[in-house]
Design an enzyme around this catalytic site. Structure first.
Site, PDB file in Angstrom:
ATOM      1  N   LYS A  79     -62.087  -1.380   3.194  1.00 14.66           N
ATOM      2  CA  LYS A  79     -61.292  -0.864   2.083  1.00 14.66           C
ATOM      3  C   LYS A  79     -59.829  -1.219   2.328  1.00 14.66           C
ATOM      4  CE  LYS A  79     -58.910   2.713   1.092  1.00 14.66           C
ATOM      5  NZ  LYS A  79     -57.904   2.107   0.154  1.00 14.66           N
TER       6      LYS A  79
ATOM      7  N   GLU B 264     -54.742   2.946  14.702  1.00 13.55           N
ATOM      8  CA  GLU B 264     -53.437   2.343  14.999  1.00 13.55           C
ATOM      9  C   GLU B 264     -52.466   2.945  14.004  1.00 13.55           C
ATOM     10  OE1 GLU B 264     -50.204   0.847  15.020  1.00 13.55           O
ATOM     11  OE2 GLU B 264     -51.076  -0.766  13.816  1.00 13.55           O
TER      12      GLU B 264
ATOM     13  N   CYS C   9     -45.173  -0.840  11.871  1.00 15.91           N
ATOM     14  CA  CYS C   9     -45.389   0.176  12.897  1.00 15.91           C
ATOM     15  C   CYS C   9     -44.678  -0.188  14.189  1.00 15.91           C
ATOM     16  CB  CYS C   9     -46.880   0.381  13.137  1.00 15.91           C
ATOM     17  SG  CYS C   9     -47.734  -1.119  13.665  1.00 15.91           S
TER      18      CYS C   9
ATOM     19  N   GLU D 262     -40.579   8.471  11.726  1.00 12.14           N
ATOM     20  CA  GLU D 262     -40.687   7.080  11.299  1.00 12.14           C
ATOM     21  C   GLU D 262     -40.118   6.927   9.886  1.00 12.14           C
ATOM     22  OE1 GLU D 262     -44.131   3.744  11.918  1.00 12.14           O
ATOM     23  OE2 GLU D 262     -44.717   5.580  10.883  1.00 12.14           O
TER      24      GLU D 262
END
Length: 506
Positions: free
Chosen positions: A190, A265, A299, A399
């Site tokens: 997906k 991750e 990331c 973040e």
């Protein structure tokens, strides 16, 4: 706008919108649901219209993958046979780099030069995974006595749900799918609803390469519907996900009901530590790259620097000067280095994080506002450098996922290590020093899955990637990336009729 390098709209003719459907059991399938439109972040035009998957679509894809695994059409092939297919896929990717890169640029907003590099680089991931397909092996134990022999087998784990993000849709798929296939697994993929097209386009290449129907299935749609089924379904043996830490936690909770394996991750707040004896010109360039690559929507972004206080002013000035020269603008111009932010909502979130830092007492040295590119519109954000940041500020800990660099300072190695590890994340870290002892001491103490020394974001298919703490669990790439998709089974054999009866005979 502060003396920045801006590349205006090129006026390049854009292709007609793509029509994307599900790919299930080797066939293109229309959805019972609606469709999802994706507008180009940079150009504001319709790029693709994709099927909006339902739970029934996800279940059909899982059933196809389950059947393909259980009947052995892929899982029981030799490593040599699987490798041959993966190598053909790699060749086909290389032959179609330009087509894939264009649609990826239009859907993500990233520069065309970067997209070409990622698509071409993904072919190398497929080739490396093909090499690993021929190396799957276990262990033997022949010192258990003359009448016993045991072997440890490594077998494909089964049906794998692969859920990929919007920021590197084709590259991150390449970190997962070929390794799962090399192990002998079957998959349901997906992609993000915002960037589905290159994943769909790959299905044609898989068929051309000879991958059996049902081994890879693609279901389009949203996480709340399709993703939820892929993580909860009892016929799925493993979920591998790249995305936000919040969603990763939810996937772990959902997958716990069936105790399926989960590989994650997730996010990062990655520091680069700069010592006074570093090559400051190289370090400043790497910090600039780490901050603005993919508009900071990465990331692995080097989103905070921890710089020795004796050189802080000089070093920040170097980074600001380089930041002004980074080319922001039309992603279709090969000279562009930084493109658009993925959505208006995300651009607003970036700006809110910067304004909150200012309210907490930080100061904006450069940028700190939206950027309007001539001929394109406002969905860009200026290169931004924030000083006066303290460790407790949200912008130093959370973040931001945008082209924003925060600056902290240190005095000693121990203080630099403490600031590095004072984070909920542990994805990557970097250290800059000409003293190898300093680099090694930092690398061993840093709580991060990857530590770069005197470089940033260099990666190779052979070198494993993954995070500590809330940056995830499990590993991708390298031999460990293959091991994630293997189950261990012990086979214990008695040689001859040597077993002593447990029940006494008559």
């Amino acid at each position: 706008m502060q003396d920045l390098t801006i590349i205006a709209a090129t006026g390049t003719a854009l292709p007609a919108p793509r029509q994307n459907r599900h790919y299930i059991a080797g066939a293109w399938v229309d959805s019972a649901g609606d469709t999802i439109d994706r507008l180009s972040p940079a150009h504001g035009v319709l790029v693709s219209r994709s099927a909006d998957g339902t739970a029934a679509d996800a279940e059909a894809a899982i059933a196809a993958a389950r059947a393909a695994f259980d009947d052995g059409r892929w899982s029981r092939l030799s490593g040599r046979a699987r490798a041959a297919v993966l190598l053909r896929v790699a060749d086909l990717i290389e032959a179609n780099v330009d087509d894939f890169a264009l649609i990826e640029t239009l859907e993500t907003g990233k520069p065309i030069s970067q997209a070409r590099g990622e698509v071409a680089g993904a072919a190398d991931l497929w080739r490396y995974a093909a090499a690993l397909a021929r190396t799957v092996q276990g262990d033997s134990h022949n010192a258990l006595g003359e009448d016993m022999l045991a072997v440890v087998l490594k077998e494909p784990i089964g049906v794998v749900s692969i859920i990929t993000p919007w920021n590197f849709p084709f590259w991150i798929l390449g970190q997962k799918l070929p390794f799962a296939l090399a192990a002998g697994c079957t998959c349901v993929v997906k992609p993000s609803e915002m960037t589905p097209s290159t994943t769909v386009m790959l299905c044609d290449l898989l068929a051309q390469a000879g991958l059996p129907a049902g081994v890879v299935n693609v279901v389009l749609g949203y996480g709340q519907t399709v993703g939820a089924v892929l993580t909860a379904h009892s016929q799925v043996d493993m979920v591998t996900f790249t995305g936000s830490t919040a969603v990763g936690k939810q996937i772990t909770r959902t997958a716990g009901d069936t105790l399926k394996k989960v590989a994650l991750e997730l996010g990062g707040k990655n520091p680069q530590v700069i010592f006074p004896d570093a090559d400051l010109a190289s370090a400043a360039d790497a910090v600039t790259f780490g901050t603005y690559f993919n508009a900071g929507q990465c990331c692995n972004a080097g989103s905070r620097i921890i710089v020795h206080e004796d050189i802080a002013d000089d070093f920040v000035a170097r980074v600001v000067a380089l930041s002004r020269r980074v080319a922001f603008g039309d992603p279709l111009d090969p000279a562009t280095q930084v493109g658009a932010i993925v959505t208006p909502e995300h651009a607003a979130k970036i700006d809110a994080a910067v304004q909150a830092a200012v309210a907490e007492g930080a100061s904006v040295v450069l940028g700190g506002a939206a950027l309007a590119v001539p001929g394109l519109g406002p969905q860009f954000y200026q290169p931004s450098v924030i000083r006066g940041v303290t460790p407790g500020m949200a912008i130093a800990r959370d973040e931001v996922f945008g082209p924003v660099l925060t600056v902290l300072t240190f005095r000693t190695l121990d203080e630099a290590i403490a600031l590095t590890n004072d984070a909920t994340y542990g994805l990557s870290a970097g250290v800059w020093s000409e003293n190898i002892h300093t680099c090694l001491a930092f690398a061993r103490a840093a709580q991060a899955g990857t530590v770069w020394t005197n470089t940033w974001m260099d990666g190779f298919p052979e070198v494993t990637f993954g995070g500590m703490k809330q940056s995830g669990q499990g590993r991708e790439l390298g031999r460990y990336g293959l091991e994630e998709f293997l189950e261990v089974k012990s086979l214990v054999m008695r040689v001859g009729r040597t077993r002593t009866p447990w029940v006494n005979g008559p």
